[in-house]
Design an enzyme around this catalytic site. Structure first.
Site, PDB file in Angstrom:
ATOM      1  N   HIS A  41      59.662  66.503  19.608  1.00 59.26           N
ATOM      2  CA  HIS A  41      60.434  66.005  19.136  1.00 59.26           C
ATOM      3  C   HIS A  41      60.572  65.408  18.947  1.00 59.26           C
ATOM      4  CE1 HIS A  41      64.800  65.999  17.328  1.00 59.26           C
ATOM      5  NE2 HIS A  41      63.993  67.409  16.658  1.00 59.26           N
TER       6      HIS A  41
ATOM      7  N   GLU B 123      58.355  68.584  10.958  1.00 57.28           N
ATOM      8  CA  GLU B 123      59.472  68.215  11.101  1.00 57.28           C
ATOM      9  C   GLU B 123      59.133  66.855  10.159  1.00 57.28           C
ATOM     10  OE1 GLU B 123      62.767  70.384  13.238  1.00 57.28           O
ATOM     11  OE2 GLU B 123      61.794  68.954  14.344  1.00 57.28           O
TER      12      GLU B 123
HETATM   13  P1  PGA Z   1      68.262  69.418  11.466  1.00 53.70           P
HETATM   14  O1  PGA Z   1      67.232  69.131  13.112  1.00 53.70           O
HETATM   15  O2  PGA Z   1      68.214  70.695  11.456  1.00 53.70           O
HETATM   16  O3  PGA Z   1      69.990  68.896  12.102  1.00 53.70           O
HETATM   17  O4  PGA Z   1      67.612  68.607  10.887  1.00 53.70           O
HETATM   18  C1  PGA Z   1      66.024  69.200  13.294  1.00 53.70           C
HETATM   19  C2  PGA Z   1      65.728  68.829  14.631  1.00 53.70           C
HETATM   20  O5  PGA Z   1      66.012  68.586  15.004  1.00 53.70           O
HETATM   21  O6  PGA Z   1      64.848  69.415  14.902  1.00 53.70           O
END
Ligand code: PGA
Length: 255
Positions: free
Chosen positions: A95, A167
């Protein structure tokens, strides 16, 4: 790192009631499949949440991280085998908060993925560029490098057990979502890379999730993109109603 145990129980309790309604939809369905729901609570809540979902088809539990060694004197750390032993099935690896705040690089993440697979768990490997990298037009290159170092060392049999989450770091927790076209072009890029590295069948079978300010309002437009197979939901998962709406969106689109 959100919610006390009591708050987490209330959240998951509400979610469970909603997901119970979801079951008949799946069972009455004409051969269609329900998207898999995986909850990733903090380690200390995992066993409690697992107990709540025992025998609940379609819902499983995972960890947000793990250590890269099998076992040993690593005070404060949690191994993949421990996660497996409590009955969890997935682990998020890499992450962006782990990468950026805890300085986890792709070489370390590759070791974590190795442990996760060795313990028959599913790694959800996160990749994504920082805002300055996107502004410089380096986002494809950054993600390519993360996947090459983090994942592409393994053979096809192992790789077929991996889930990837794209992401973009500038979209996580900021309220700024990648627009559907930006998500689609990166997901298509990832799938193409996987096709080149392994083969087309592996690329077609890969789940690529989008994460970064995904919510009930924008989920539909993201999930409808051909290469967006689901979401990794942060903030919006702290509201049972909203999270459930996101699950429903995915269900509608995938069926
Ligand atoms: P968020 O977080 O949906 O709050 O942007 C995504 C994540 O932490 O993977």
């Amino acid at each position: 790192m959100n919610l006390s145990l009591e708050e987490a129980r209330v959240l998951v309790g509400e979610l469970k009631v909603k997901l119970n309604h979801y079951h008949p939809v799946m069972e009455n369905g004409n051969g269609t499949s329900m998207p898999e729901v995986v909850l990733f609570p903090p380690y200390v809540y995992m066993t409690r949440i697992l107990d709540l979902f025992i025998n609940h088809q379609g819902v499983s539990v995972g960890a947000q991280n793990c250590h890269h060694e099998e076992q040993g004197a690593y005070t404060g750390e949690v191994s993949a085998s421990m996660i497996r032993s409590v009955g969890a099935t997935h682990v998020i690896i890499g992450h962006s908060e782990r990468r950026n705040q805890f300085l986890e690089n792709d070489e370390l993440l590759a070791e974590k993925v190795r442990q996760v697979l060795k313990n028959a768990l599913c790694p959800v490997f996160c990749c994504g560029e920082l805002l300055p990298e996107r502004e410089r037009g380096q986002h494809f290159e950054v993600v390519t490098g993360q996947l090459q170092r983090g994942l592409f060392w393994m053979n096809q049999a192992r790789f077929s057990k991996v889930v990837i989450a794209y992401e973009p770091v500038w979209a996580i927790g900021t309220g700024v979502t990648a627009n559907p076209e930006q998500a689609q072009e990166m997901h298509a890029h990832i799938r193409k890379l996987v096709g080149k590295t392994y083969d087309q069948e592996t690329a077609d079978g890969l789940s690529i999730l989008y994460g970064g300010s995904c919510n009930a309002k924008n989920a539909g437009a993201l999930f409808v993109q051909p290469d967006v197979d689901g979401g990794l939901i942060g903030g919006a998962s702290l509201k049972a109603g909203e999270f459930y709406e996101i699950v429903q969106k995915l269900n509608e689109i995938s069926n």
